[in-house]
Design an enzyme around this catalytic site. Structure first.
Site, PDB file in Angstrom:
ATOM      1  N   LYS A  24       4.283  -3.499  11.038  1.00 44.83           N
ATOM      2  CA  LYS A  24       4.817  -3.763  12.375  1.00 44.83           C
ATOM      3  C   LYS A  24       4.334  -2.745  13.395  1.00 44.83           C
ATOM      4  CE  LYS A  24       6.622  -6.934  12.631  1.00 44.83           C
ATOM      5  NZ  LYS A  24       5.953  -8.280  12.631  1.00 44.83           N
TER       6      LYS A  24
ATOM      7  N   TRP B  92      -1.997  -8.295  15.690  1.00 44.83           N
ATOM      8  CA  TRP B  92      -2.792  -8.163  16.917  1.00 44.83           C
ATOM      9  C   TRP B  92      -4.216  -7.730  16.576  1.00 44.83           C
ATOM     10  CZ3 TRP B  92      -1.361  -4.066  21.200  1.00 44.83           C
ATOM     11  CH2 TRP B  92      -1.994  -4.402  22.393  1.00 44.83           C
TER      12      TRP B  92
ATOM     13  N   LYS C 296      -6.547  -7.409   5.450  1.00 45.86           N
ATOM     14  CA  LYS C 296      -5.367  -6.690   5.939  1.00 45.86           C
ATOM     15  C   LYS C 296      -4.740  -5.898   4.795  1.00 45.86           C
ATOM     16  CE  LYS C 296      -0.524  -7.681   6.999  1.00 45.86           C
ATOM     17  NZ  LYS C 296       0.465  -8.729   7.346  1.00 45.86           N
TER      18      LYS C 296
ATOM     19  N   HIS D 293      -1.482  -2.570   4.079  1.00 43.42           N
ATOM     20  CA  HIS D 293      -0.581  -1.502   4.529  1.00 43.42           C
ATOM     21  C   HIS D 293      -0.694  -0.286   3.606  1.00 43.42           C
ATOM     22  CE1 HIS D 293       1.089  -4.077   7.518  1.00 43.42           C
ATOM     23  NE2 HIS D 293       1.759  -4.846   6.692  1.00 43.42           N
TER      24      HIS D 293
ATOM     25  N   SER E 203      11.041  -3.239  15.101  1.00 43.99           N
ATOM     26  CA  SER E 203      10.258  -4.431  14.791  1.00 43.99           C
ATOM     27  C   SER E 203      10.358  -4.780  13.306  1.00 43.99           C
ATOM     28  CB  SER E 203       8.799  -4.209  15.185  1.00 43.99           C
ATOM     29  OG  SER E 203       8.059  -5.403  15.042  1.00 43.99           O
TER      30      SER E 203
ATOM     31  N   GLY F 154       6.101  -7.741  21.436  1.00 46.33           N
ATOM     32  CA  GLY F 154       4.871  -7.060  21.790  1.00 46.33           C
ATOM     33  C   GLY F 154       5.035  -6.054  22.910  1.00 46.33           C
TER      34      GLY F 154
END
Length: 297
Positions: free
Chosen positions: A59, A64, A113, A115, A146, A263
């Site tokens: 988050k 994005w 992607k 984390h 978030s 956002g």
């Protein structure tokens, strides 16, 4: 599961997300039926020189950045296919494989992607396997809010069933998903000058998105015309991405969980008490002192 006990914080009727610890990180327990399989997958993942990992603490602007990078590689194409099918999530690679792209067999360049911390992420050892990493960081107060809003929308899967104050306390202690925010961010910050690492801040992108789309494209050795830079920038604003909302949904309905919320910078002020804000300052932001890393709040 014997070597990977389920970790869950409990206080009365309140519960945190169910996690398993893999490579020092609390990863959602529902990501895999067998944590050892996931661990082996990460450890044995073979990188390629043209791989691009989009990395963050959750988050922090991950979706994005995924969209920006995707559009840079696809000449500004707006694609309604789910973002995590276009830029798959490494830690979910062994979950429901029939429903997810096989990252290993994706054509190059692979956009991935993750984390994962710097210590845990797959790395190359030579010119043929040393890839690129784009890391995006965000101030921890907005990150915490978030995450809380996102994971409470997923509570059936995660096990999180608690008010904000319970979650905020766990966030400071590093007992939420992906563990300690400060360790994660600082681990990548230390490598900001590595030739294959680009370290970005969410707040900087909000202030001047066009500039940072250009920075990202240059880092990727993908020079773009001024017209294309402007078009990608406009399409990757929050309002621009909301026009393609179905790409960022987790379910079939727009009323269900989604990767986009507000956002904004500073939304934390609508949730934090003065005491919570002070605690984040003293126990998280103070750990950045002397590192050169600062955040706009």
């Amino acid at each position: 599961m014997a070597n990977f006990p389920i970790l869950q914080e409990i206080e009365g009727e309140w519960t945190s997300s169910k996690t398993v610890e893999i490579m020092g990180l609390r990863i959602p327990a529902y990501f895999t039926d067998d944590p050892q399989v996931l661990l082996d997958y990460i450890v044995n993942f073979k990188t390629k020189s043209d791989d691009v990992f989009i990395v963050s603490y959750p988050k922090s602007g991950t979706t994005w950045l995924q969209e920006i990078v995707w559009q840079i590689y696809h000449n500004g194409e707006v694609n309604s296919k789910r973002i995590e099918d276009r830029v798959p999530f490494l830690e979910e690679a062994t979950k429901s494989k029939e429903l997810r792209p096989d990252i290993v067999s994706l054509p190059s360049p692979r956009l991935i992607k993750t984390h994962l911390s710097y210590e845990a992420i797959p790395k190359g050892t030579n010119e043929e396997t040393t890839c690129k990493y784009i890391y995006i960081a965000r101030n921890p107060k907005d990150v915490a809010v978030s995450n809380y809003k996102f994971h409470t929308s997923l509570s059936k899967d995660t096990g999180l069933n608690a008010p904000w104050e319970f979650y905020a306390n766990l966030f400071v202690q590093g007992k939420t998903l992906w563990s300690h925010w400060d360790k994660h961010v600082l681990g990548w910050w230390k490598h900001r000058d590595d030739a294959n690492v680009l370290f970005l801040k969410y707040e900087d992108l909000k202030k001047d998105l066009l500039k940072h789309v250009r920075v990202i494209s240059e880092f990727l050795n993908k020079p773009l015309s001024d017209e294309l830079l402007s078009r990608i920038t406009e399409q990757c604003t929050f309002n621009g991405m909301m026009k393609n909302l179905k790409s960022y949904l987790l379910s079939e309905t727009e009323d269900g969980p989604k990767f986009l919320r507000k956002g904004e910078v500073g939304d934390w002020k609508n949730f934090f008490t003065p005491e919570q804000s002070e605690r984040f300052d003293k126990e998280l932001l103070a750990k950045l002192d002397g590192t050169g890393l600062e955040f706009e709040m």
